[in-house]
Write an enzyme that holds these catalytic residues in place. Sequence first.
Site, PDB file in Angstrom:
ATOM      1  N   GLY A  17       0.820  -1.199   0.000  1.00 47.55           N
ATOM      2  CA  GLY A  17       0.000   0.000   0.000  1.00 47.55           C
ATOM      3  C   GLY A  17       0.856   1.251   0.000  1.00 47.55           C
ATOM      4  N   GLY A  19       2.107   3.113   2.497  1.00 48.11           N
ATOM      5  CA  GLY A  19       3.247   3.098   3.393  1.00 48.11           C
ATOM      6  C   GLY A  19       4.365   2.210   2.892  1.00 48.11           C
ATOM      7  CB  VAL A  82       2.191 -11.916   5.839  1.00 48.04           C
ATOM      8  CG1 VAL A  82       2.861 -11.798   7.209  1.00 48.04           C
ATOM      9  CG2 VAL A  82       3.143 -11.453   4.748  1.00 48.04           C
ATOM     10  CD  GLU A 173     -15.174  10.089  -0.713  1.00 48.50           C
ATOM     11  OE1 GLU A 173     -14.410  11.062  -0.640  1.00 48.50           O
ATOM     12  OE2 GLU A 173     -14.771   8.906  -0.678  1.00 48.50           O
ATOM     13  CG  ASP A 302      -5.089   2.392   7.186  1.00 51.76           C
ATOM     14  OD1 ASP A 302      -4.843   3.599   7.366  1.00 51.76           O
ATOM     15  OD2 ASP A 302      -5.767   1.967   6.233  1.00 51.76           O
ATOM     16  CB  ALA A 318      -3.498   7.993   1.004  1.00 49.06           C
TER      17      ALA A 318
END
Length: 449
Positions: A17, A19, A82, A173, A302, A318
């Site tokens: 993602g 990060g 994982v 949204e 997150d 983000a």
Amino acid sequence: MNTTRENLPHVVILGGGFGGLYAARYLRKAGVRVTMVDRHNHHLFQPLLYQVATATLSPSDIAAPLRAMLGRNHVQVLLAEVTGVDTARKHVLLADGELAYDFLIVATGATHSYFGNEAWSRHSMGLKTVEDALEVRRRVLLAFEQAERESDPERRRALLTFAIIGAGPTGVELAGALAEISRNSLSGDFQNIDPRDARVILIEGMDRVLPTYPENLSGEARRVLEKLGVEVRTGTRVTNIDAAGVDMGAEHLAARTVLWAAGVEASPVARSLGVTLDRAGRVPVTPELTVPGHPDIFVVGDLALVKQEDGSAVPGVAPAAMQEGKHAVLNLRRQLEGQPMQPFHYWDRGTYAVIGRGHAVGVAFRRVKQSGFVAWLAWLFIHITFLIGFRSKLAVLLNWAYSYLTFGRSARIITGPAPRLDARRDATALPPDTQRLTQAPKPPVDLRS
């Protein structure tokens, strides 16, 4: 050359993602060997995922292959699941093996949280992956298709009722986009139904929509939603979700499409790090973004609970994940150089929520409140800036321009297995004009003709 590379410190990044991606990029000249592990082969721009779900964009517009993005940075990408981390042996546990590390950056993100009511997930959809977005789009479009063939008024009403639970940015949204689809995009597409009869109901347990935003912006968001035709119900708790709809105490709402935007919980990988987690499953990290007692393990995005100087938590957005990924690399490099690590400071550039065509609300730099068309332009600029790759930026801009000028939705394609809309249905349940198709003698009529 291979021997030299194998002797370099091995940095393993879990998650592709924001990060993880930014960490991988900033490790390019750090003198380390980098491996990224993700169960998907692509990076996903999650803030625009709802636009895939509501047929404005296609998945390829907001996703890009990790190998193509990181190949020039000499990052090895592994497609794997994982299952945990063995901090004592410094091994990442995979579903099909193990992976040793010298430094670990954990950025596995978050998933849906039903607050202990996992059975609700069978009858509602969250929005975290491309697969989620395509399934939401499929259910929404199929609801209109099924309503077109439904003659019973109550069943048709349930098919055209869309319940969205949670009025945070994602819920707001989604509600605005679904209202525009029914009021504008599908106008004139059907013969037996009027898509404008669809009900979009936004349900929030707290007393206002966008509860983390300033109160006046929450009020403005509600006003715009209601102008679009969204029914907003605040201070309403959901007590059950089943195949028939949503229960809110004694009230039952018949809705065949229920979308979940009420909560998230951190990835289960956090449980293997050996620290006490917060209620959402996040890892309370040190100011340097490391796991307490493990300076070789960084947690970003997150999954990390990062406290600011005023005691508030860094939001799970983000831009925060990008900054944390970059700062984790800074401290990793300082460790390699024998220097003390530095605390992380989040630079809040702003948060925005778009509400339909040409309207948004947001706060820039923690102080400047914006709403209306100006806020929408700011939202557009920020999202285009953070999109990965020129092709994605161009494709999204063109699709947005088309949608803005025409109200059109260019990605109104139902994917997945071919729907059997006629399965187990009686001929009398179909509109009169279509009953004769089911009464034809064998061989059956080919409906595709």
